[in-house]
Design a protein around this motif. Structure first.
Motif, PDB file in Angstrom:
ATOM      1  N   SER A  24      34.910 112.909  65.329  1.00 52.37           N
ATOM      2  CA  SER A  24      34.810 111.463  65.134  1.00 52.37           C
ATOM      3  C   SER A  24      33.411 111.066  64.682  1.00 52.37           C
ATOM      4  O   SER A  24      33.257 110.172  63.832  1.00 52.37           O
ATOM      5  N   ALA A  25      32.383 111.718  65.222  1.00 47.97           N
ATOM      6  CA  ALA A  25      31.014 111.448  64.772  1.00 47.97           C
ATOM      7  C   ALA A  25      30.835 111.854  63.316  1.00 47.97           C
ATOM      8  O   ALA A  25      30.179 111.149  62.538  1.00 47.97           O
ATOM      9  N   ARG A  26      31.441 112.983  62.966  1.00 43.89           N
ATOM     10  CA  ARG A  26      31.337 113.476  61.585  1.00 43.89           C
ATOM     11  C   ARG A  26      32.039 112.536  60.605  1.00 43.89           C
ATOM     12  O   ARG A  26      31.548 112.292  59.501  1.00 43.89           O
ATOM     13  N   ILE A  27      33.188 111.995  61.012  1.00 41.43           N
ATOM     14  CA  ILE A  27      33.954 111.108  60.131  1.00 41.43           C
ATOM     15  C   ILE A  27      33.305 109.735  60.039  1.00 41.43           C
ATOM     16  O   ILE A  27      33.207 109.143  58.954  1.00 41.43           O
ATOM     17  N   ALA A  28      32.854 109.198  61.182  1.00 43.49           N
ATOM     18  CA  ALA A  28      32.312 107.837  61.209  1.00 43.49           C
ATOM     19  C   ALA A  28      30.906 107.759  60.612  1.00 43.49           C
ATOM     20  O   ALA A  28      30.531 106.730  60.030  1.00 43.49           O
ATOM     21  N   TYR A  29      30.125 108.837  60.762  1.00 43.11           N
ATOM     22  CA  TYR A  29      28.738 108.827  60.276  1.00 43.11           C
ATOM     23  C   TYR A  29      28.470 110.119  59.496  1.00 43.11           C
ATOM     24  O   TYR A  29      27.678 110.970  59.926  1.00 43.11           O
ATOM     25  N   PRO A  30      29.125 110.308  58.338  1.00 41.53           N
ATOM     26  CA  PRO A  30      29.027 111.596  57.630  1.00 41.53           C
ATOM     27  C   PRO A  30      27.619 111.981  57.212  1.00 41.53           C
ATOM     28  O   PRO A  30      27.191 113.124  57.424  1.00 41.53           O
ATOM     29  N   LYS A  31      26.872 111.055  56.606  1.00 40.67           N
ATOM     30  CA  LYS A  31      25.523 111.381  56.142  1.00 40.67           C
ATOM     31  C   LYS A  31      24.598 111.669  57.317  1.00 40.67           C
ATOM     32  O   LYS A  31      23.837 112.646  57.308  1.00 40.67           O
ATOM     33  N   ARG A  32      24.665 110.809  58.333  1.00 41.60           N
ATOM     34  CA  ARG A  32      23.793 111.002  59.488  1.00 41.60           C
ATOM     35  C   ARG A  32      24.118 112.306  60.208  1.00 41.60           C
ATOM     36  O   ARG A  32      23.219 113.013  60.652  1.00 41.60           O
ATOM     37  N   PHE A  33      25.402 112.631  60.311  1.00 40.49           N
ATOM     38  CA  PHE A  33      25.785 113.872  60.979  1.00 40.49           C
ATOM     39  C   PHE A  33      25.280 115.080  60.205  1.00 40.49           C
ATOM     40  O   PHE A  33      24.803 116.056  60.804  1.00 40.49           O
ATOM     41  N   ASN A  34      25.382 115.039  58.882  1.00 43.92           N
ATOM     42  CA  ASN A  34      24.894 116.155  58.071  1.00 43.92           C
ATOM     43  C   ASN A  34      23.392 116.341  58.234  1.00 43.92           C
ATOM     44  O   ASN A  34      22.896 117.480  58.308  1.00 43.92           O
ATOM     45  N   ASP A  35      22.644 115.244  58.289  1.00 46.20           N
ATOM     46  CA  ASP A  35      21.204 115.336  58.527  1.00 46.20           C
ATOM     47  C   ASP A  35      20.925 115.860  59.941  1.00 46.20           C
ATOM     48  O   ASP A  35      20.035 116.687  60.149  1.00 46.20           O
ATOM     49  N   PHE A  36      21.695 115.373  60.890  1.00 45.46           N
ATOM     50  CA  PHE A  36      21.514 115.769  62.292  1.00 45.46           C
ATOM     51  C   PHE A  36      21.766 117.265  62.492  1.00 45.46           C
ATOM     52  O   PHE A  36      21.102 117.911  63.303  1.00 45.46           O
ATOM     53  N   ALA A  37      22.710 117.821  61.765  1.00 47.29           N
ATOM     54  CA  ALA A  37      23.065 119.234  61.926  1.00 47.29           C
ATOM     55  C   ALA A  37      21.899 120.166  61.634  1.00 47.29           C
ATOM     56  O   ALA A  37      21.872 121.306  62.121  1.00 47.29           O
ATOM     57  N   PHE A  38      20.900 119.680  60.870  1.00 45.73           N
ATOM     58  CA  PHE A  38      19.755 120.523  60.512  1.00 45.73           C
ATOM     59  C   PHE A  38      18.475 120.060  61.215  1.00 45.73           C
ATOM     60  O   PHE A  38      17.375 120.322  60.736  1.00 45.73           O
ATOM     61  N   ILE A  39      18.624 119.386  62.341  1.00 47.38           N
ATOM     62  CA  ILE A  39      17.469 118.813  63.035  1.00 47.38           C
ATOM     63  C   ILE A  39      16.480 119.882  63.494  1.00 47.38           C
ATOM     64  O   ILE A  39      15.287 119.625  63.635  1.00 47.38           O
ATOM     65  N   LEU A  40      16.964 121.116  63.703  1.00 44.41           N
ATOM     66  CA  LEU A  40      16.076 122.185  64.171  1.00 44.41           C
ATOM     67  C   LEU A  40      15.215 122.772  63.068  1.00 44.41           C
ATOM     68  O   LEU A  40      14.143 123.312  63.349  1.00 44.41           O
ATOM     69  N   VAL A  41      15.681 122.670  61.832  1.00 40.57           N
ATOM     70  CA  VAL A  41      14.994 123.388  60.755  1.00 40.57           C
ATOM     71  C   VAL A  41      14.215 122.490  59.807  1.00 40.57           C
ATOM     72  O   VAL A  41      13.424 122.980  59.006  1.00 40.57           O
ATOM     73  N   ASN A  42      14.429 121.170  59.867  1.00 39.20           N
ATOM     74  CA  ASN A  42      13.601 120.279  59.058  1.00 39.20           C
ATOM     75  C   ASN A  42      13.491 118.922  59.734  1.00 39.20           C
ATOM     76  O   ASN A  42      14.193 118.643  60.700  1.00 39.20           O
ATOM     77  N   TYR A  43      12.616 118.078  59.218  1.00 36.08           N
ATOM     78  CA  TYR A  43      12.326 116.789  59.835  1.00 36.08           C
ATOM     79  C   TYR A  43      13.032 115.631  59.122  1.00 36.08           C
ATOM     80  O   TYR A  43      12.702 114.468  59.340  1.00 36.08           O
ATOM     81  N   LYS A  44      14.004 115.959  58.276  1.00 41.44           N
ATOM     82  CA  LYS A  44      14.664 114.915  57.495  1.00 41.44           C
ATOM     83  C   LYS A  44      15.337 113.884  58.393  1.00 41.44           C
ATOM     84  O   LYS A  44      15.219 112.674  58.172  1.00 41.44           O
ATOM     85  N   TYR A  45      16.039 114.356  59.416  1.00 37.73           N
ATOM     86  CA  TYR A  45      16.745 113.433  60.311  1.00 37.73           C
ATOM     87  C   TYR A  45      15.757 112.527  61.040  1.00 37.73           C
ATOM     88  O   TYR A  45      15.925 111.306  61.066  1.00 37.73           O
ATOM     89  N   SER A  46      14.734 113.121  61.614  1.00 40.69           N
ATOM     90  CA  SER A  46      13.748 112.340  62.369  1.00 40.69           C
ATOM     91  C   SER A  46      13.040 111.336  61.472  1.00 40.69           C
ATOM     92  O   SER A  46      12.870 110.162  61.836  1.00 40.69           O
ATOM     93  N   ASN A  47      12.619 111.777  60.306  1.00 43.72           N
ATOM     94  CA  ASN A  47      11.914 110.881  59.388  1.00 43.72           C
ATOM     95  C   ASN A  47      12.793 109.732  58.902  1.00 43.72           C
ATOM     96  O   ASN A  47      12.315 108.610  58.693  1.00 43.72           O
TER      97      ASN A  47
END
Length: 215
Positions: A24-47
């Motif tokens: 449901s998180a993936r469907i409702a917030y696709p872009k944010r979820f995709n950014d969140f999935a890589f939170i360990l390897v880059n700062y894109k989500y945080s920024n």
């Protein structure tokens, strides 16, 4: 062995609930979820999202619900290792889940209150954003970890220490990003920030550890 018990049905239901929450998180917030999935390897989500953070976010709320479910599963598994409880009793799941939810929510609210009192809320708001999202990422990691514990392994306390080390490492990554981006502000408020960390980050978990190990 845990995987031989009929009560695995309850764990299976909880794992399915988590998968539905993630979907449901993936469907409702696709872009944010995709950014969140890589939170360990880059700062894109945080920024991208740290400056637009909300007190209550739908995306974070869904992932927080998953975190509570998976922490409940993990606690029940290892509580059963320690005490050999009846895993078919739903009360144990409700009690642990409610306790985890209450602990995390009260802790966050108190942290925000104390940061305002100490006049460091401009630092702590970003700190809490990162901490909450890295905790939610831990919730994602716990899905395959709990699956393996339930269906592939005979859990014992050594597994808990290994899992704890992995989750601690994830939090260290989050903290390293926070300290890197807020180093100057932390230096200017070093005493209050250290007081804040000792009071609201370290001591609650020390007390919680003592309660768990002595019961």
């Amino acid at each position: 062995m845990l995987r031989e018990l009929v009560s695995n049905e309850i764990f299976t239901i909880l794992l399915v609930i988590s998968l539905l929450l993630i979907a449901s998180a993936r469907i409702a917030y696709p872009k944010r979820f995709n950014d969140f999935a890589f939170i360990l390897v880059n700062y894109k989500y945080s920024n991208a999202y740290i400056k637009n953070q909300k007190f209550i976010s739908g995306f974070e709320s869904i992932l927080f619900a998953n975190l509570v479910v998976q922490l409940t599963v993990l606690f029940v598994i290892f509580y059963n290792v320690k005490e050999s409880i009846n895993l078919t009793t739903l009360e144990i799941y409700y009690t642990i889940g409610f306790g985890i939810t209450l602990f995390l929510l009260i802790k966050t609210l108190v942290q925000r209150l104390i940061s305002s009192v100490l006049n460091i809320d401009f630092i702590v708001s970003d700190y809490l954003f990162l901490k909450i999202n890295f905790k939610n990422f831990v919730g994602l990691l716990l899905i395959p970890i709990n699956f393996i514990l339930i269906f592939s392994l005979d859990p014992h306390l050594n597994h808990l220490y290994i899992i704890g080390s992995i989750l601690f490492f994830v939090h260290i990554i989050g903290l390293s990003y926070f300290f890197k981006t807020h180093l100057f502000a932390i230096k200017n408020n070093l005493f209050y920030f250290i007081l804040y960390l000792c009071t609201l980050e370290i001591s609650p978990y020390v007390v919680l550890y003592k309660l768990i190990t002595t019961t």
